[in-house]
Write a protein that holds these residues in place. Structure first.
Motif, short mmCIF file in Angstrom:
data_model
loop_
_atom_site.label_atom_id
_atom_site.label_comp_id
_atom_site.label_asym_id
_atom_site.label_seq_id
_atom_site.Cartn_x
_atom_site.Cartn_y
_atom_site.Cartn_z
N ILE A 1 42.10 32.56 31.40
CA ILE A 1 43.21 32.02 32.18
C ILE A 1 42.85 31.99 33.67
O ILE A 1 43.29 31.11 34.40
N THR A 2 42.03 32.93 34.11
CA THR A 2 41.59 32.91 35.51
C THR A 2 40.50 31.85 35.73
O THR A 2 40.42 31.24 36.79
N ASN A 3 39.65 31.63 34.71
CA ASN A 3 38.67 30.55 34.81
C ASN A 3 39.37 29.20 34.93
O ASN A 3 38.98 28.35 35.74
N LEU A 4 40.40 28.99 34.12
CA LEU A 4 41.16 27.74 34.19
C LEU A 4 41.83 27.59 35.54
O LEU A 4 41.88 26.50 36.11
N TYR A 5 42.34 28.69 36.06
CA TYR A 5 43.03 28.66 37.36
C TYR A 5 42.08 28.20 38.46
O TYR A 5 42.36 27.26 39.20
N SER A 6 40.93 28.87 38.58
CA SER A 6 39.98 28.52 39.64
C SER A 6 39.38 27.14 39.42
O SER A 6 39.18 26.38 40.37
N PHE B 1 36.23 44.34 46.74
CA PHE B 1 35.23 45.27 46.20
C PHE B 1 35.56 45.82 44.81
O PHE B 1 34.67 45.94 43.96
N ILE B 2 36.81 46.20 44.56
CA ILE B 2 37.15 46.86 43.29
C ILE B 2 36.77 46.01 42.07
O ILE B 2 36.16 46.53 41.13
N PRO B 3 37.08 44.71 42.04
CA PRO B 3 36.65 43.91 40.88
C PRO B 3 35.13 43.89 40.69
O PRO B 3 34.64 43.89 39.55
N GLN B 4 34.38 43.90 41.79
CA GLN B 4 32.91 43.91 41.70
C GLN B 4 32.42 45.23 41.11
O GLN B 4 31.48 45.26 40.29
N VAL C 1 45.16 40.82 39.08
CA VAL C 1 44.75 39.52 38.55
C VAL C 1 43.23 39.40 38.56
O VAL C 1 42.61 38.94 37.59
N ALA C 2 42.60 39.83 39.66
CA ALA C 2 41.14 39.76 39.77
C ALA C 2 40.46 40.63 38.72
O ALA C 2 39.36 40.31 38.25
N LEU C 3 41.11 41.74 38.33
CA LEU C 3 40.53 42.60 37.30
C LEU C 3 40.52 41.90 35.93
O LEU C 3 39.75 42.28 35.05
N GLY C 4 41.38 40.90 35.77
CA GLY C 4 41.32 40.11 34.54
C GLY C 4 39.98 39.40 34.41
O GLY C 4 39.47 39.19 33.31
N VAL C 5 39.40 39.04 35.55
CA VAL C 5 38.06 38.46 35.57
C VAL C 5 37.03 39.55 35.32
O VAL C 5 36.10 39.40 34.53
N ALA C 6 37.20 40.69 36.01
CA ALA C 6 36.19 41.76 35.99
C ALA C 6 36.02 42.40 34.62
O ALA C 6 34.97 42.97 34.33
#
Length: 467
Positions: A304-309, A253-256, A40-45
């Motif tokens: 979708i992750t921006n909306l979530y946070s 770390f991985i998403p960064q 899920v975090a990789l969707g941001v990355a």
């Protein structure tokens, strides 16, 4: 079977999935595997804004300056991300809840949540604008404002059921993303570039490696560093206790690494080759309709992750300050609509300044939480060891975090305006973080932890359990 026998259980389960613990800690039974959370975090990355920052910095200030800034961002965001992921996974809370018992009090933390939400609204607008312009580049018969409204609202259904729905969406979309990205890179490598020289030696006229150009790149990217480090808490709080160590490293770390190093380098390469800083434009030029589809897919993954946070932060703010609790899904719609308004107002035109000043606030906030957790609570043993989040056990304001954040952000903003010289102007976010870290420790020692939690004499029953 249990759901058939007890419809209320089924209804509670559905509401639980929809709300995703916006106002309380995540219980162990709702935790998830580290790979699902990292996914899920990789969707941001994988958002195009990270490619765009690489392209923008390279075209404006030179490829090597952009590369050094991306390496800096990977290291700093990685360290902050792991620290925030550790706290979120250990306590089952995101930064909005951690801030309540982490030096701010419940009203003080609400103010930070509101500013945090504004950042996500801004990012929704930026990512939605990139998507709209990419489609407009291919189909110019549709007015750009219609595309902005459509893509701004289209992501709402994808966010309705929270974290577990996000996991499913990111899993099926990741392979498509990789295929289309690879197709774009292969096609671009076989095309005649706008800039025919060596990508990594490119410098605009009058620029040099290092100096003011490098500091400017660092200043621009600090906003993204701050937001990535903090939003990791929204996902890391779901890590299963038995996967704590691996999960904290992976999610922190991985998403960064992906967003700053990998996506940043790809953005530098594309930007210099085609002398264009908007990936939504150059992908359409490279692979046509597939470029438009790639942009849409990528931007849906991030928005979708921006909306979530954003919905989590707004839930916290309005519940604490106004006792208004319509549910997280209401705030999903609110965030999307507000982002559409920001898109129509031209948020993309002010990307550089927005990221610079956003970095000041976010770095200072992250530094306060980390200083409180690892120095004040753990090393100095001031205040409670846990992060309290229940309102009835907290003071409205805790001067430790509130004063630290206000003072450091004010000084950092002054530095960003250039009042304190060129060096601090472009390292204002990092400067604000150092100040906030130090102020937090000094104020905690001075106040002796008095304002962290209410004592028995403050009308908290003696036998009340503090989670």
């Amino acid at each position: 079977m249990a759901e058939k026998l007890n419809p209320q259980v089924s209804q509670n389960s559905k509401e639980e999935k929809k709300e995703d613990y916006a106002l309380e800690k995540v219980p162990k039974h709702y935790r998830m595997g580290w790979w699902s959370i990292t996914n899920v975090a990789l969707g941001v990355a994988t958002a195009m804004v990270f490619m765009q920052m690489g392209s923008l910095m390279a075209v404006s200030y030179g490829a090597m300056n952009a590369l050094i800034a991306e390496i800096y961002a990977t290291v700093i965001a990685g360290v902050l991300g792991i620290g925030i992921a550790y706290l979120a996974a250990k306590h089952g809370m995101n930064v909005n809840l951690l801030a309540r018992g982490g030096g701010f009090g419940y009203i003080g933390a609400s103010i930070t949540s509101f500013i945090y939400a504004i950042n996500f609204i801004m990012y929704c607008a930026i990512e939605g604008s990139i998507m709209a312009y990419a489609v407009y580049e291919y189909v110019q018969v549709i007015p750009i404002w219609i595309l902005m409204v459509f893509f701004g609202l289209a992501v709402i259904p994808f966010n309705w059921f929270g974290m577990k729905q996000l996991d499913k969406l990111q899993k099926w979309s990741l392979p498509i993303f990789i295929i289309l990205l690879g197709a774009g890179m292969i096609t671009a490598a076989n095309m005649a570039p706008t800039y025919a020289g060596d990508v990594w030696s490119y410098l605009p006229e009058g620029a040099q490696v290092g100096g003011t150009a490098l500091l400017t790149c660092i200043g621009i990217i600090n906003g993204l560093v701050g937001i990535m480090a903090l939003l990791i808490s929204d996902y890391a709080r779901f890590i299963k206790p038995e996967q704590f160590k691996l999960g904290v490293f992976a999610v922190g770390f991985i998403p960064q690494l992906v967003c700053f190093f990998i996506m940043g380098l790809i953005g530098i390469w594309f930007g210099v080759r085609f002398m264009e800083d908007n990936p939504g434009v150059y992908f359409v030029h490279i692979i046509g309709i597939f470029g438009a589809l790639f942009t849409i897919l990528t931007q849906i993954r991030i928005n979708i992750t921006n909306l979530y946070s954003g919905s989590l932060s707004l839930s916290n703010f309005f519940e604490n300050v106004f006792k208004f609790t319509p549910g997280r899904t209401f705030w999903v719609v609110f965030t999307a609509v507000t982002a559409v308004i920001a898109m129509l107002a031209g948020a993309l035109d002010y990307l550089g300044p927005l990221l610079t000043f956003q970095g000041v606030f976010l770095f200072a906030w992250a530094a306060t939480i980390i200083a409180d957790a690892f120095v004040v609570k753990r090393a100095l043993r001031i205040g409670p060891m846990h992060f309290e989040y229940e309102q009835e056990k907290l003071y409205k304001w805790n001067p430790v975090g509130v004063v630290s954040l206000i003072v450091s952000s004010t000084i950092g903003t002054m530095a960003a305006f250039g009042v304190m010289g060129t060096f601090l102007q472009n390292t204002a976010a990092f400067f604000a973080a150092i100040l906030s870290f130090l102020f937090t420790i000094v104020l905690a020692v001075a106040s002796k932890g008095k304002y962290y939690v209410k004592t028995d004499k403050d009308n908290v029953p003696k036998d009340e359990h503090i989670a």
